[in-house]
Design an enzyme around this catalytic site. Structure first.
Site, PDB file in Angstrom:
ATOM      1  N   ASP A 129       0.862  -1.170   0.000  1.00  0.00           N
ATOM      2  CA  ASP A 129       0.000   0.000   0.000  1.00  0.00           C
ATOM      3  C   ASP A 129       0.913   1.240   0.000  1.00  0.00           C
ATOM      4  O   ASP A 129       2.134   1.117   0.192  1.00  0.00           O
ATOM      5  CB  ASP A 129      -0.833  -0.077   1.292  1.00  0.00           C
ATOM      6  CG  ASP A 129      -1.592   1.172   1.571  1.00  0.00           C
ATOM      7  OD1 ASP A 129      -2.366   1.598   0.715  1.00  0.00           O
ATOM      8  OD2 ASP A 129      -1.410   1.758   2.666  1.00  0.00           O
ATOM      9  N   ASP A 182      -0.269   5.129   1.084  1.00  0.00           N
ATOM     10  CA  ASP A 182      -0.532   6.109   2.151  1.00  0.00           C
ATOM     11  C   ASP A 182      -0.445   5.460   3.530  1.00  0.00           C
ATOM     12  O   ASP A 182      -1.106   4.456   3.800  1.00  0.00           O
ATOM     13  CB  ASP A 182      -1.942   6.699   1.998  1.00  0.00           C
ATOM     14  CG  ASP A 182      -2.005   7.782   0.931  1.00  0.00           C
ATOM     15  OD1 ASP A 182      -1.103   8.613   0.882  1.00  0.00           O
ATOM     16  OD2 ASP A 182      -2.976   7.773   0.149  1.00  0.00           O
ATOM     17  N   SER A 207     -15.325  13.722  -3.201  1.00  0.00           N
ATOM     18  CA  SER A 207     -14.062  14.482  -3.139  1.00  0.00           C
ATOM     19  C   SER A 207     -13.426  14.596  -4.528  1.00  0.00           C
ATOM     20  O   SER A 207     -12.857  15.636  -4.863  1.00  0.00           O
ATOM     21  CB  SER A 207     -13.096  13.881  -2.119  1.00  0.00           C
ATOM     22  OG  SER A 207     -12.783  12.551  -2.451  1.00  0.00           O
ATOM     23  N   SER A 221      -2.486   1.464  -4.521  1.00  0.00           N
ATOM     24  CA  SER A 221      -2.934   2.536  -3.633  1.00  0.00           C
ATOM     25  C   SER A 221      -4.299   3.093  -3.997  1.00  0.00           C
ATOM     26  O   SER A 221      -4.595   3.339  -5.165  1.00  0.00           O
ATOM     27  CB  SER A 221      -1.909   3.671  -3.668  1.00  0.00           C
ATOM     28  OG  SER A 221      -2.420   4.816  -3.042  1.00  0.00           O
ATOM     29  N   ALA A 222      -5.073   3.323  -2.976  1.00  0.00           N
ATOM     30  CA  ALA A 222      -6.353   3.999  -3.151  1.00  0.00           C
ATOM     31  C   ALA A 222      -6.164   5.513  -3.024  1.00  0.00           C
ATOM     32  O   ALA A 222      -7.108   6.272  -2.859  1.00  0.00           O
ATOM     33  CB  ALA A 222      -7.351   3.498  -2.116  1.00  0.00           C
ATOM     34  N   LYS A 282      -9.654  -3.338  -2.891  1.00  0.00           N
ATOM     35  CA  LYS A 282      -8.340  -3.652  -3.460  1.00  0.00           C
ATOM     36  C   LYS A 282      -8.240  -5.077  -4.014  1.00  0.00           C
ATOM     37  O   LYS A 282      -7.213  -5.446  -4.556  1.00  0.00           O
ATOM     38  CB  LYS A 282      -7.237  -3.370  -2.447  1.00  0.00           C
ATOM     39  CG  LYS A 282      -7.059  -1.881  -2.207  1.00  0.00           C
ATOM     40  CD  LYS A 282      -5.766  -1.579  -1.508  1.00  0.00           C
ATOM     41  CE  LYS A 282      -5.569  -0.078  -1.374  1.00  0.00           C
ATOM     42  NZ  LYS A 282      -4.325   0.255  -0.694  1.00  0.00           N
ATOM     43  N   ASP A 331      -1.645  -0.726   5.842  1.00  0.00           N
ATOM     44  CA  ASP A 331      -2.006  -0.102   7.122  1.00  0.00           C
ATOM     45  C   ASP A 331      -3.495  -0.220   7.392  1.00  0.00           C
ATOM     46  O   ASP A 331      -3.961   0.138   8.468  1.00  0.00           O
ATOM     47  CB  ASP A 331      -1.608   1.376   7.156  1.00  0.00           C
ATOM     48  CG  ASP A 331      -2.561   2.243   6.379  1.00  0.00           C
ATOM     49  OD1 ASP A 331      -2.657   2.063   5.145  1.00  0.00           O
ATOM     50  OD2 ASP A 331      -3.240   3.080   6.998  1.00  0.00           O
TER      51      ASP A 331
END
Ligand code: C5P
Ligand code: MG
Length: 403
Positions: free
Chosen positions: A37, A39, A105, A152-153, A281, A306
């Site tokens: 991942d 972030d 967002s 990564s998201a 994911k 994480d």
């Protein structure tokens, strides 16, 4: 390994971890791949007691986003991040809220008409930081050509630039993430506050510049393709301005040149491909299958994450040994360190009422409960849990043994 003696390291089943690591060592570099991942896993969660930004936050907080928009993005984050990390909600319950968060967002970022050529500066000026020991991590993996898959998201454009600026975007690194789609064939120029569209077809006999601005003024360009300061003529609300240009040089050539090398940089118009959020994911089947189909021999995996959503990143990959390392970050920093703070209560109260079975719990109790419960859950699901660890020391010590 001395790194395992650190206070940050929590292992439920040390014998199992030892067995996996022995399997990884046996397979060596040839069988290894890393799936990670970004972030808060490769990037830091905090530095000197201050929260570090996610990829999204880098853009949210930059000077090219209006204060009003930033406020809206922060409000969204407050509401949906609490849902993202809430241990009392299942992934299935969180799922639709994550889509809602990303949809809202991302729509706001598109509204801001963020420009591609600002990325480098925005990332350089931000507080995004890779975890301590990142050089050893990436250098070693590159040296042994071990494939590194960053899933990564976050925002791919930001994370790629962050690892590029850190000097570790090596050829063995593959990034799958949410990439911004910048408008390149049609330059949308915001100049002097007016929006104009120039549509120029490559190879066309002539270029048309149509100007339809909100203020109903038309504009013209000078020889280098930029807006000239000449008089702006108001046009009727439904009137279009459209005329062929002479192809024999001058403005036409400048415009044609602008197509090949846009003078006015790309502006975000959307996002490419399927949305990747924190809890899907395992999805994006096509891109993942393509990548992993070449790596059938690399069946020894070190997975780093994480979030509980990161645990499925290796689903469908051929696995002989897999070591899952999870970072559990300091939840107290998320909201505020004052247990009586209303911001905690506020963010907890922002849970949708149908999900908020815990709303009667005092905010402080809820946060403590969250950390304890998360550690237990993380230890059940990750082989090694690193609590408040801003380094890649543990991963590096394992890689040192394997490579
Ligand atoms: O790289 P990773 O998959 O961890 O990136 C996802 C992170 O981005 C999530 O932890 C989420 O909190 C954060 N995010 C954000 N702002 C958004 C959407 C996601 O900070 N608008
Ligand atoms: Mg993460």
């Amino acid at each position: 390994m001395p790194e395992f003696q650190k206070k940050t390291v929590h292992i439920k089943d040390p014998a199992k971890v030892e067995e996996i690591i022995c399997g990884l060592i046996k397979g060596g570099a040839a069988k290894l791949q890393v799936i990670t991942d970004f972030d808060m896993t490769l990037s830091r969660f905090s530095h000197n007691g201050k929260r570090c930004p996610t990829c999204h936050n880098v853009i949210d907080n930059c000077k090219y986003v209006s204060d009003e928009c930033r406020k809206k993005l922060h409000e969204l984050k407050e509401k949906y991040y609490a849902i993202e990390i809430a241990p009392e909600l299942t992934i299935q319950e969180k799922y639709p809220y994550m889509i809602e968060w990303y949809t809202k967002s991302h729509a706001l970022l598109i509204e801001q008409r963020f420009q591609q050529d600002k990325l480098e500066e925005v990332i350089r000026d931000s507080d995004i930081m890779l975890k301590e020991g990142y050089e050893t991590f990436f250098d070693k993996l590159n040296e042994h050509t071990v494939p590194v898959f960053i899933f990564s998201a976050g925002l791919g454009d930001v994370l790629e630039e962050a690892i590029r600026q850190s000097g570790v975007y090596y050829p063995n690194v593959k990034v799958i993430s949410n990439f911004m789609d910048f408008d390149e064939n049609v330059d949308l120029a915001i100049l002097g506050g007016y929006l104009f569209v120039q549509s120029i077809e490559k190879g066309a006999k002539h270029a048309c510049a149509g100007a339809v601005a909100e203020d109903q003024k038309r504009m013209s360009w000078n020889e280098d393709g930029r807006r000239c300061s000449g008089p702006e003529t108001p046009i009727q609300p439904d009137q279009q301005w459209d005329r062929p240009w002479d192809t024999s040089g001058g403005l036409s050539a400048a415009l044609q040149n602008a197509v090949d090398k846009p003078l006015i940089p790309g502006v975000i118009k959307g996002f490419k491909g399927e949305l990747i959020h924190v809890y899907n994911k395992h999805g994006d089947a096509l891109r993942r299958t393509e990548y992993f189909s070449h790596l059938k021999e690399n069946s020894n995996i070190v997975l780093l994450g994480d979030s509980l959503g990161d645990l499925v990143m290796a689903d469908g990959v051929s696995v002989e040994n897999i070591l899952k390392i999870g970072f559990l970050n300091d939840k107290d920093l998320e909201i505020d360190s004052d247990p009586t703070s209303t911001s905690k209560t506020d963010s907890l109260n922002k849970f949708p009422t149908d999900l908020n079975g815990q709303s009667a719990i005092r905010a402080h109790d809820a946060v403590v409960f969250q950390i304890d419960e998360s550690l237990e859950k993380y230890m059940d699901l990750y082989d090694i849990v690193l609590v408040k660890d801003e380094t890649l020391d543990v991963a590096n010590s394992i890689l040192q043994k394997i490579l």
